[in-house]
Write a protein that holds these residues in place. Structure first.
Motif, PDB file in Angstrom:
ATOM      1  N   GLU A 101       0.830  -1.210   0.000  1.00 40.59           N
ATOM      2  CA  GLU A 101       0.000   0.000   0.000  1.00 40.59           C
ATOM      3  C   GLU A 101       0.866   1.263   0.000  1.00 40.59           C
ATOM      4  OE1 GLU A 101      -2.196  -3.411   0.741  1.00 40.59           O
ATOM      5  OE2 GLU A 101      -0.544  -2.717   2.014  1.00 40.59           O
ATOM      6  N   GLU A 102       1.989   1.231   0.712  1.00 41.59           N
ATOM      7  CA  GLU A 102       2.902   2.378   0.701  1.00 41.59           C
ATOM      8  C   GLU A 102       3.522   2.568  -0.682  1.00 41.59           C
ATOM      9  OE1 GLU A 102       4.847   2.922   5.030  1.00 41.59           O
ATOM     10  OE2 GLU A 102       5.044   0.882   4.206  1.00 41.59           O
ATOM     11  N   CYS A 103       3.836   1.481  -1.364  1.00 38.31           N
ATOM     12  CA  CYS A 103       4.377   1.571  -2.723  1.00 38.31           C
ATOM     13  C   CYS A 103       3.322   2.117  -3.682  1.00 38.31           C
ATOM     14  CB  CYS A 103       4.901   0.215  -3.194  1.00 38.31           C
ATOM     15  SG  CYS A 103       6.507  -0.214  -2.478  1.00 38.31           S
ATOM     16  N   ILE A 104       2.082   1.714  -3.502  1.00 35.95           N
ATOM     17  CA  ILE A 104       0.997   2.240  -4.337  1.00 35.95           C
ATOM     18  C   ILE A 104       0.859   3.737  -4.121  1.00 35.95           C
ATOM     19  CG2 ILE A 104      -1.508   2.214  -4.671  1.00 35.95           C
ATOM     20  CD1 ILE A 104      -1.357  -0.848  -3.987  1.00 35.95           C
ATOM     21  N   ALA A 105       0.868   4.172  -2.867  1.00 37.05           N
ATOM     22  CA  ALA A 105       0.772   5.610  -2.573  1.00 37.05           C
ATOM     23  C   ALA A 105       1.960   6.362  -3.171  1.00 37.05           C
ATOM     24  CB  ALA A 105       0.697   5.832  -1.065  1.00 37.05           C
ATOM     25  N   LEU A 106       3.155   5.784  -3.086  1.00 41.31           N
ATOM     26  CA  LEU A 106       4.338   6.423  -3.652  1.00 41.31           C
ATOM     27  C   LEU A 106       4.244   6.503  -5.175  1.00 41.31           C
ATOM     28  CD1 LEU A 106       7.121   7.676  -3.121  1.00 41.31           C
ATOM     29  CD2 LEU A 106       8.079   5.369  -3.277  1.00 41.31           C
ATOM     30  N   SER A 107       3.697   5.464  -5.820  1.00 40.17           N
ATOM     31  CA  SER A 107       3.555   5.497  -7.279  1.00 40.17           C
ATOM     32  C   SER A 107       2.625   6.628  -7.699  1.00 40.17           C
ATOM     33  CB  SER A 107       3.058   4.154  -7.821  1.00 40.17           C
ATOM     34  OG  SER A 107       1.691   3.941  -7.516  1.00 40.17           O
ATOM     35  N   LYS A 108       1.574   6.840  -6.926  1.00 41.92           N
ATOM     36  CA  LYS A 108       0.633   7.922  -7.245  1.00 41.92           C
ATOM     37  C   LYS A 108       1.269   9.285  -7.020  1.00 41.92           C
ATOM     38  CE  LYS A 108      -3.401   5.054  -6.544  1.00 41.92           C
ATOM     39  NZ  LYS A 108      -4.642   4.815  -5.855  1.00 41.92           N
ATOM     40  N   LYS A 109       2.044   9.411  -5.947  1.00 37.78           N
ATOM     41  CA  LYS A 109       2.744  10.671  -5.664  1.00 37.78           C
ATOM     42  C   LYS A 109       3.769  10.972  -6.761  1.00 37.78           C
ATOM     43  CE  LYS A 109       5.832  12.721  -2.236  1.00 37.78           C
ATOM     44  NZ  LYS A 109       6.721  12.394  -1.106  1.00 37.78           N
ATOM     45  N   LEU A 110       4.564   9.979  -7.124  1.00 38.96           N
ATOM     46  CA  LEU A 110       5.572  10.156  -8.166  1.00 38.96           C
ATOM     47  C   LEU A 110       4.916  10.446  -9.514  1.00 38.96           C
ATOM     48  CD1 LEU A 110       8.519  10.111  -9.123  1.00 38.96           C
ATOM     49  CD2 LEU A 110       8.303   7.618  -9.339  1.00 38.96           C
ATOM     50  N   GLY A 111       3.854   9.713  -9.835  1.00 36.87           N
ATOM     51  CA  GLY A 111       3.150   9.946 -11.089  1.00 36.87           C
ATOM     52  C   GLY A 111       2.594  11.359 -11.170  1.00 36.87           C
TER      53      GLY A 111
END
Length: 155
Positions: A101-111
């Motif tokens: 879930e943290e990686c998903i949140a980071l992917s959205k932030k980076l995107g």
């Protein structure tokens, strides 16, 4: 220590000097380790494996994407592998003390940052997808770069 891994793919596998310049961007970030990278001239694609603290990896990925934008022109690109951008995919994988879930949140932030600051369209896929039809990367890649402008207009 918290660790994630990322295996960004870049649409360049023939001009190794360009690949080295992209890799250099990761080397500049403290706390990021480059585990491996390889290039395939037939596919005209390079894969770079990095790991580190989530914030450091995020910074490296942003800088690598910026450098790829500067150096790779898909209007003058050919290769066997379907592609959508100079930076084609940026998967994030939890390794230690980080959740999916943290990686998903980071992917959205980076995107979001790539989209806003670099003005590059971003599609999130698999677990980060914003709609069911974007879960499959092959669905996103349909039409490839050549049909991307019409895809954006209708999507």
């Amino acid at each position: 220590m918290r660790l994630i891994e990322s295996v960004p793919n870049f649409s360049e596998g023939r001009r190794l000097d360009v690949v080295e310049r992209i890799v250099e961007e990761a080397k500049k970030i403290e706390g990021v380790w480059i585990l491996d990278y390889s290039s395939d001239p037939d596919h005209n694609r390079s894969v770079i494996t990095i790991t580190g603290e989530p914030e450091a990896v995020e910074a490296a990925l942003f800088n690598m994407t910026l450098k790829a934008k500067e150096l790779i022109d898909l209007n003058n690109h050919s290769g066997e592998h379907p592609r959508m951008g100079a930076t084609d995919v940026i998967p994030l994988v939890p390794v230690m003390n980080v959740t999916k879930e943290e990686c998903i949140a980071l992917s959205k932030k980076l995107g979001k940052r790539i989209g806003e600051e670099l003005r590059i369209p971003v599609y999130l896929y698999e677990d980060s997808a914003s709609t069911p039809e974007r879960v499959s990367l092959s669905n996103i890649r349909k039409g490839e770069f050549e049909n991307f402008a019409s895809k954006i207009a209708s999507d």
